[in-house]
Design an enzyme around this catalytic site. Structure first.
Site, PDB file in Angstrom:
ATOM      1  N   PHE A 189      29.485  -2.728   3.292  1.00 43.64           N
ATOM      2  CA  PHE A 189      29.765  -1.568   2.447  1.00 43.64           C
ATOM      3  C   PHE A 189      31.161  -1.052   2.743  1.00 43.64           C
ATOM      4  O   PHE A 189      31.755  -1.329   3.786  1.00 43.64           O
ATOM      5  CB  PHE A 189      28.726  -0.460   2.680  1.00 43.64           C
ATOM      6  N   CYS A 190      31.691  -0.277   1.785  1.00 40.83           N
ATOM      7  CA  CYS A 190      33.006   0.358   1.933  1.00 40.83           C
ATOM      8  C   CYS A 190      33.016   1.623   1.082  1.00 40.83           C
ATOM      9  O   CYS A 190      32.002   1.987   0.494  1.00 40.83           O
ATOM     10  CB  CYS A 190      34.132  -0.598   1.541  1.00 40.83           C
ATOM     11  N   THR A 191      34.146   2.279   0.996  1.00 39.59           N
ATOM     12  CA  THR A 191      34.203   3.599   0.356  1.00 39.59           C
ATOM     13  C   THR A 191      33.823   3.561  -1.122  1.00 39.59           C
ATOM     14  O   THR A 191      32.927   4.274  -1.564  1.00 39.59           O
ATOM     15  CB  THR A 191      35.606   4.211   0.506  1.00 39.59           C
ATOM     16  N   ILE A 218      30.115   3.757  -0.870  1.00 37.90           N
ATOM     17  CA  ILE A 218      29.544   4.959  -0.268  1.00 37.90           C
ATOM     18  C   ILE A 218      29.589   6.134  -1.243  1.00 37.90           C
ATOM     19  O   ILE A 218      28.654   6.944  -1.314  1.00 37.90           O
ATOM     20  CB  ILE A 218      30.305   5.334   1.017  1.00 37.90           C
TER      21      ILE A 218
END
Length: 310
Positions: A189-191, A218
């Site tokens: 996952f990432c922003t 996110i």
């Protein structure tokens, strides 16, 4: 294109009380990225917009902020340019989140440094509910693809911190730490989702079997997931004046140390080591008094410019 070409919109942005923040990206072939950069510059000359857009032959990426009319204009322009499958999210900021409007021309819209094919080879997308179910399993390796200072502000329960300072370091992390787990389920996952487009493509390219990522990142998760159902811990670091956001994509309580860039909790910003724009617990011993004086002068100039705008 061997270097970043960055241009600023040459207009003084007007004040607005309601800042709409739009984070967007799309991998799409751009035949003439320099031409698209120029037309974006022409567009933003006349609208109340700030932030950064990155243009490359592989697509577009960035976060911009402005009033409702400005955001709608940039969105419609990108649609007219064929960016009709953008990952696009909006949130709010009580203050102007960026100082200027920048349009950058780069080789990659997110710099991994390794050639991958995110339009053709990408991991399984999961919505927030599916994501919660997957990362609650014992047979899943959960990896945060963001940088160390982002991880520090908050992350998913049980996530691994690769301890990278830039995304360029991620391929080496994979080689050193994940290579032996090609038969495992890997969730990343990432922003906003863009880094995982490339990280999942990289893993699949390297022969990993089951690779998953959180669609929309996110920010989408925090927008859609009620706090009582959430597996997120802390706040989500963002690259604008808000520093971090929390559930509902509301502004968080973290503040940024403008000397070193690290996010600080309210408890950390209350320490004697914290001086706004000058030092914090993470950097107070890493800069000289001469550097600190320079930071104080810079902070004084920023404050004076802000008073002038008001």
């Amino acid at each position: 294109m061997n270097a970043t070409v960055e241009q600023l919109a040459p207009v003084e942005q007007q004040a607005t009380t309601d800042w709409v923040v739009a984070a967007l990206y799309q991998f799409k072939e751009v035949s003439n990225a320099a031409d698209l950069q120029q037309r974006l510059l022409d567009l933003v000359k006349n609208i109340n917009l700030c932030g950064t857009l990155i243009v490359a032959s592989e697509g577009i990426n960035g976060t911009v902020a402005g009033d409702r009319q400005a955001i709608d204009k940039i969105y419609q322009f990108l649609l007219s340019e064929g960016f009709n499958a953008m990952e696009y999210k909006e949130s709010q900021s009580s203050e102007k989140p960026f100082r200027k409007m920048k349009i950058k021309l780069k080789q990659e819209i997110v710099t991994l440094g390794v050639e991958v094919k995110p339009r053709d080879l990408v991991g399984h997308y999961l919505d927030p509910k599916e994501w919660n179910e997957l990362i609650s399993r014992d047979d899943v390796i959960l990896v945060d693809t963001r940088n160390d200072y982002e991880y520090k502000a908050g992350t998913f329960k049980g996530a691994i911190d690769p301890k990278t300072e830039t995304f360029r370091e991620f391929p080496e992390y994979v080689k050193q730490n994940l290579e032996q787990h090609k038969d495992k389920k890997i969730a990343m996952f990432c922003t906003g989702g863009i880094r995982c487009e490339k990280s999942t493509s990289l893993l699949l390219q390297e022969g990993f079997n089951e690779v998953y990522h959180l669609k929309g990142g996110i920010l989408k998760y925090l927008e859609e997931t009620p706090a009582e159902e959430s597996l997120w811990e802390g706040e989500c670091f963002v690259f604008d004046g808000r520093t971090a956001v929390t559930h509902g994509v509301e502004e968080g309580q973290n503040v940024k140390c403008h000397a070193c860039g690290w996010p600080l909790t309210p408890e950390e910003s209350a320490l004697a080591s914290y001086e706004h724009g000058v030092s914090c617990v993470y950097c107070i011993d890493k800069t000289s008094e001469k550097q600190k004086e320079g930071f104080r002068m810079r902070q004084s100039q920023i404050a004076a410019a802000k008073r002038k705008r008001l």
